[in-house]
Write a protein that holds these residues in place. Structure first.
Motif, PDB file in Angstrom:
ATOM      1  N   LYS A 295      48.938  40.505  40.432  1.00 49.59           N
ATOM      2  CA  LYS A 295      49.308  39.159  40.291  1.00 49.59           C
ATOM      3  C   LYS A 295      49.444  38.195  41.267  1.00 49.59           C
ATOM      4  O   LYS A 295      49.810  36.733  40.938  1.00 49.59           O
ATOM      5  CB  LYS A 295      51.257  39.416  39.717  1.00 49.59           C
ATOM      6  N   LEU A 297      47.835  37.807  43.920  1.00 47.29           N
ATOM      7  CA  LEU A 297      46.707  37.202  44.457  1.00 47.29           C
ATOM      8  C   LEU A 297      46.286  36.048  42.741  1.00 47.29           C
ATOM      9  O   LEU A 297      45.708  35.013  43.447  1.00 47.29           O
ATOM     10  CB  LEU A 297      45.357  37.947  44.101  1.00 47.29           C
ATOM     11  N   LEU A 298      46.684  36.274  41.818  1.00 48.49           N
ATOM     12  CA  LEU A 298      46.008  35.433  40.644  1.00 48.49           C
ATOM     13  C   LEU A 298      46.917  34.411  40.659  1.00 48.49           C
ATOM     14  O   LEU A 298      46.401  33.297  40.769  1.00 48.49           O
ATOM     15  CB  LEU A 298      46.778  36.400  39.062  1.00 48.49           C
ATOM     16  N   ILE A 301      44.727  32.082  43.302  1.00 45.83           N
ATOM     17  CA  ILE A 301      44.214  31.683  43.033  1.00 45.83           C
ATOM     18  C   ILE A 301      43.832  30.876  42.013  1.00 45.83           C
ATOM     19  O   ILE A 301      43.514  29.860  41.711  1.00 45.83           O
ATOM     20  CB  ILE A 301      42.907  32.661  42.518  1.00 45.83           C
ATOM     21  N   ARG A 302      44.360  30.825  40.659  1.00 41.66           N
ATOM     22  CA  ARG A 302      45.422  29.855  39.730  1.00 41.66           C
ATOM     23  C   ARG A 302      45.270  28.937  40.389  1.00 41.66           C
ATOM     24  O   ARG A 302      45.008  27.729  40.148  1.00 41.66           O
ATOM     25  CB  ARG A 302      46.663  29.956  39.622  1.00 41.66           C
ATOM     26  N   LEU A 306      40.809  28.077  40.742  1.00 47.45           N
ATOM     27  CA  LEU A 306      40.769  28.648  39.529  1.00 47.45           C
ATOM     28  C   LEU A 306      38.806  27.465  38.841  1.00 47.45           C
ATOM     29  O   LEU A 306      38.746  28.504  38.166  1.00 47.45           O
ATOM     30  CB  LEU A 306      41.954  27.974  38.373  1.00 47.45           C
ATOM     31  N   VAL A 309      36.068  28.772  40.559  1.00 49.04           N
ATOM     32  CA  VAL A 309      36.095  30.350  39.995  1.00 49.04           C
ATOM     33  C   VAL A 309      35.225  30.347  38.543  1.00 49.04           C
ATOM     34  O   VAL A 309      33.981  30.674  38.510  1.00 49.04           O
ATOM     35  CB  VAL A 309      36.831  31.210  40.221  1.00 49.04           C
TER      36      VAL A 309
END
Lengths: 318, 329, 337
Positions: A295, A297-298, A301-302, A306, A309
């Protein structure tokens, strides 16, 4: 031979992994701090609370001379009591925790690995122990055998080993039938080898984890007993400080610091052991920490990558 | 009209080891009553695709993005979890590999079937029960009145799979997604379940997205087959065409892996190497490191899915594939 | 390889009227203990250097039979011989000696090696248990074994859990090799692996057999792979061997209706499309359901699923009868079907 020795175990390696774990590091630091306070209590505390001649007036408010005031019943320096109290709480917690770990794991392994009548007998004892109401019996025992910490530790151990023994037993049962144990037996391994190489290392992680958590529980229980006046009346512990503050009516006189001080002591030590326990659990059971890590990490990244990716995964049109 | 369509589906999972690009731009569309098979090995992204198709992936641990996503012409992209719940099971339903864990162990199979009717069709208990028993009978379960009261563990693996199939068809959905429906079963039962599935499908005119690792399972059912490798479709064609005329070396490899019963004793046809690390995929064509036909450029740039005629698409430079625009340098 | 000379060589593993039963949970402490026969009256011979396949559905007793030949399951009747000598579970010391030339390769390689071990430790464990060789010898033997399964000795200090399933299975094979096993039970060695590595692992096993003359017991439910892999085979149903003998002969002329059923259920890429669309048999649900539970009530265990079953099958006493040389079947009506 290094190649064969390298493993997840090893005490130094294990502590290293706790240190690298965020929560584990907090627990470890706090625990080291508490141990230092306990060991060097006479150097840290401005007064010796056991020395009757060093007592001041009762119920003094905090001042430069007495940073946390004095006790309302005896006039001892509260800060010094707090420092000395670390000794009792930590010692009772650690000794009991370790004793439970030893007893619980030995009996759990015995039940799981030997099976048969041994298993039967031990598990019936566990069943009986679990339904016995602990607190009334503890009061009874301390009344009969005297209010000493030795008795209290023994009572804690007597009632504390059952839970651990059960979990260890079920782990051993699972490991005993693992494919890799069968494979080792085919290669000629005897009972002792299987125990030493395959079962005990896995059990030890579980035991270390549950010891950290049970230490926390015991420190609370000890404070509770002392608060109820079942502890050693001559020793200074956090629970006894609370009991004194209560019986002297600290709250009535608005002397909240005499209650907050031991409370913070209990909180810090329980917090330290809990962090440590959770950290070890995370290390032994990697899937548990996976969720929160993913979570985090997400989110990361978000926030930043984002689009990058998603774009890297695009495919030309059909 | 398309029963199901998704365009440029991408799914990624962040992990401590790096970002796993599970699905990289997949286009799928299924016509009414059609069976599309998605074939690939574990970790190729086929199951993730199926879960994403019904928006079943946990948004707190995954990134899912698509340009278009429709079920029965309805746009799914902006649907919330609430709305999806009423779509799943009613318009589209799913059959899982492991029936034992897909069924609730403490509830009789009949009660679980009832739920489909009471939740989606607001039937009364008694009507639901009658429909459930009818559904059990339709999947070839003998004595359905007695089986209605059975708990999942009391049934054999094949029976449980039949119950799952009954559940999936219960609401007469337009689309069913079956994820490895026979992998956990014995060979003799596998064939029975497959024939049941294809019969039910024909009877109800249901579109099926069939997911499997085994080409021979898929071949008997599918109208079209899409072969997936490492998150991308590498070849897609009508089933007969794909089996008769496979182009992609990976498809050929998978076909070689299907051992024929009349083969004599001897070596197996093997594909060298293993799947690429999903967090660290090769630079060029993902299959190039294992490919016997690979040329120099296969290791450098990624091929696009190209049309080769006869609704046959392939992602390979050696078979008319073009290069993927973004990797030109 | 001279097939005939192989046949004449003595049996490495032999069972005589072997039965293994497990107690069922008693309904009450006073009710009579009931047993389920996992293996009943099995007599087979596995010759040195051959690949012997054991085929059947899950729950038919294949793994129990294999475990009995490794001394893991105690026979309730009959005997197991290894290299001509009786395998006695109670004689722990002798069993330990005998087991030195046995190993087992498990279905799931991840669970067959301790996840806390490095590759070196996992592979070398059999040698370290024996404590006969020095560390240098162990290390060189380990490196040799790991290279012979297609991995590099640079992988030795990584943890087993870092490898993919196929690689882990290679490590498990290396471990079996290093112990010098001459009899290896391969219990569905590829069914937990990716399809594209199945062939790699099976080929590796065949290569090793050719090089070292190892004897395999190959447990599988995939008849097509068995045909390519095995020299001889046994088809098992509900604890009994229903067909047994030379693999080529059995495939060329399958006798028992169950064997034929298994062969028919292999899906293929040629013409499979029409075959599957055939309507299912009338009462197949019942056939499949009764499968594993009804047994030991006399008669042929397969009769309820049998397409050629007749009334005599209710009470028949089945035993393996010779069809041709090295080909036996239990079904007396198979020949004149």
């Amino acid at each position: 031979m290094k190649l064969f020795q390298k493993s997840f175990g090893g005490i130094a390696g294990f502590i290293g992994r706790i240190w690298r774990h965020r929560q584990g590091r907090i627990g470890l630091i706090l625990l080291i701090f508490l141990s230092l306070v306990a060991i060097f209590a006479p150097l840290i505390a401005p007064y010796d609370p056991y020395d009757v001649t060093q007592r001041a007036d009762k119920g003094l408010a905090p001042s430069l001379e007495h940073p946390l005031g004095t006790s309302i019943t005896t006039g001892q320096d509260v800060f010094s009591m707090l420092v000395y109290g670390t000794r009792v709480s930590l010692l009772v917690g650690l000794i009991t925790g370790i004793a439970i770990a030893l007893l619980g794991s030995v009996l759990g392994v015995a039940a799981g690995y030997l099976g048969g009548a041994v298993d039967m007998l031990l598990m019936r004892i566990v069943d009986v122990m679990i339904v016995i109401p602990t607190l009334p019996l503890t009061i009874l025992i301390t009344n009969v055998f005297g209010k000493s910490y030795v008795v209290i530790v023994l009572v804690f151990v007597l009632f504390g080993w059952t839970g651990l023994a059960r979990t260890v037993r079920s782990l051993v049962l699972r490991l005993k039938n693992a494919d890799y144990v069968k494979s080792a037996e085919l290669a000629g391994a005897g009972r002792w080898y299987v125990m030493k190489t395959h079962i005990l290392p896995a059990v030890s992680h579980l035991v270390i984890m549950s010891t950290a958590l049970s230490c926390a529980g015991i420190m609370i229980a000890e404070a509770g007993l002392s608060f109820l006046g079942l502890g050693n009346p001559t020793a200074i512990s956090w629970g006894k400080m609370l009991a004194d503050a209560q019986s002297g009516g600290s709250m009535l006189f608005g002397q909240w610091w005499t209650i907050i001080a031991p409370g913070i002591g209990i909180f810090i030590s329980v917090f330290a052991f809990m962090r440590l326990g959770l950290a070890i659990e995370g290390i032994v059971n990697p899937c548990m920490k996976g969720g929160s890590d993913a979570k985090r990490l997400l989110k990361h990244i978000r926030g930043r990558y984002l689009d990058e990716v998603l774009e890297s995964m695009e495919d030309g049109a059909k | 009209m398309n029963v199901f369509s998704v365009k440029n589906l991408r799914v990624a999972f962040p992990t401590p080891r790096g970002i796993i690009r599970a699905v990289e731009g997949i286009d799928l569309s299924i016509e009414r009553g059609e069976c599309l098979a998605l074939v690939g090995e574990s970790g190729c992204g086929k199951s993730v695709t199926s879960l994403a198709s019904l928006k079943l992936l946990d948004p707190s641990v995954s990134i899912v993005k698509a340009d278009e996503h429709t079920i029965l012409g309805e746009n799914m992209l902006d649907k919330g979890e609430r709305e999806m719940e009423s779509i799943r099971g009613k318009k589209a339903s799913m059959i899982f590999q492991d029936a034992l864990s897909a069924l609730n162990p403490v509830m009789s199979v009949g009660k679980q079937l009832d739920e489909v009717f009471t939740l989606h069709f607001h039937l009364k208990k008694r009507e639901a029960k009658a429909r459930s028993i009818e559904a059990l009978r339709s999947v070839g379960i003998e004595n359905p009145e007695a089986r209605y009261r059975a708990f999942p563990h009391e049934l054999s693996g094949g029976m449980r799979q039949r119950v799952l199939i009954a559940m999936a068809f219960a609401s007469n959905p337009a689309l069913i997604i079956a994820d490895e429906p026979t992998t956990a079963l014995d060979v003799t039962v596998q064939k029975q379940i497959l024939s049941l599935l294809s019969e039910m499908r024909r009877k109800n005119g249901t579109a099926l997205l069939l997911i499997s690792h085994d080409l021979s399972v898929v071949y008997s059912m599918a109208d079209r087959i899409a072969v997936m490798y490492s998150g991308r479709i590498v070849e897609e064609a009508p089933a007969e065409e794909l089996i008769r005329n496979p182009l992609h070396p990976y498809t050929k490899g998978l076909m070689g892996a299907v051992v024929r019963i009349d083969d004599k004793k001897g070596r197996f046809t093997q594909i060298p190497g293993g799947l690429p690390d999903p967090a660290n995929k090769p630079e060029g064509c993902y299959f190039a490191p294992r490919c016997a036909e690979a040329a120099e450029k296969c290791g450098k740039c990624r091929p696009k899915l190209a049309y080769t005629g006869g609704s046959h698409y392939v992602r390979c430079f050696m078979h008319g594939g073009e290069r993927d625009g973004r990797n030109e340098q | 390889m001279g097939e005939m000379s192989n046949r004449k060589s003595e049996a490495l593993v032999k069972t005589e009227h072997l039965s293994v039963r497990f107690p069922l949970k008693r309904e009450s402490p006073f009710s009579k203990r009931r047993y389920v026969n996992a293996v009943s009256d099995v007599s087979i011979e596995i010759f040195k250097g051959e690949a012997f396949a054991l085929v059947g559905e899950s729950g038919c007793g294949k793994t129990t039979l294999a475990d009995a030949t490794l001394g893991f399951a105690a026979p309730s009747a009959g005997e197991v011989f290894f290299n001509g000598e009786k395998l006695d579970i109670r004689n722990k010391k002798r069993l330990k000696q005998q087991r030195r030339s046995m190993q087992k390769i498990f279905q799931d390689p991840a669970s067959s090696m301790n996840p806390r071990f490095t590759v070196a430790r996992a592979v070398a464990e059999p040698l370290m248990i024996r404590r006969e060789l020095g560390e240098k010898r162990i290390l060189s033997k380990t490196a040799e074994a790991i290279e012979s399964v297609g991995l590099s000795s640079g992988d030795l200090d990584r943890f087993v859990s870092e490898f993919s399933g196929g690689q882990q299975q290679r490590i498990a094979i290396a471990r079996a090799l290093v112990s010098g096993a001459e009899y290896i039970v391969c219990d569905e060695p590829v069914s937990a692996l990716d399809v594209s590595v199945h062939a790699q692992i099976l080929n590796l096993l065949m290569d090793i057999q050719k090089e070292r003359g190892i004897t395999y017991m190959f447990i599988s439910h995939n008849l097509a792979s068995v045909r390519k892999f095995a020299d001889r085979l046994a088809i098992m149903y509900l604890g009994r061997i229903v067909e047994y003998g030379d693999a080529e002969k059995v495939f060329a002329n399958p006798m028992h209706p169950y064997t034929r059923m298994l062969i028919d259920s292999v899906l293929s890429l040629d013409g499979g499309k029409t075959a599957i669309n055939a309507p299912p048999e009338a009462n197949e649900a019942l056939q499949e359901e009764q499968g594993l539970y009804a047994s030991n009530d006399g008669g042929c265990g397969f009769r309820r699923r049998c397409p050629i079953g007749r009334s005599e099958c209710e009470s028949i006493k089945c035993s393996l009868e010779k069809v041709e040389s090295d080909h036996y079947t239990e079904c007396p009506y198979a020949a004149n079907r």
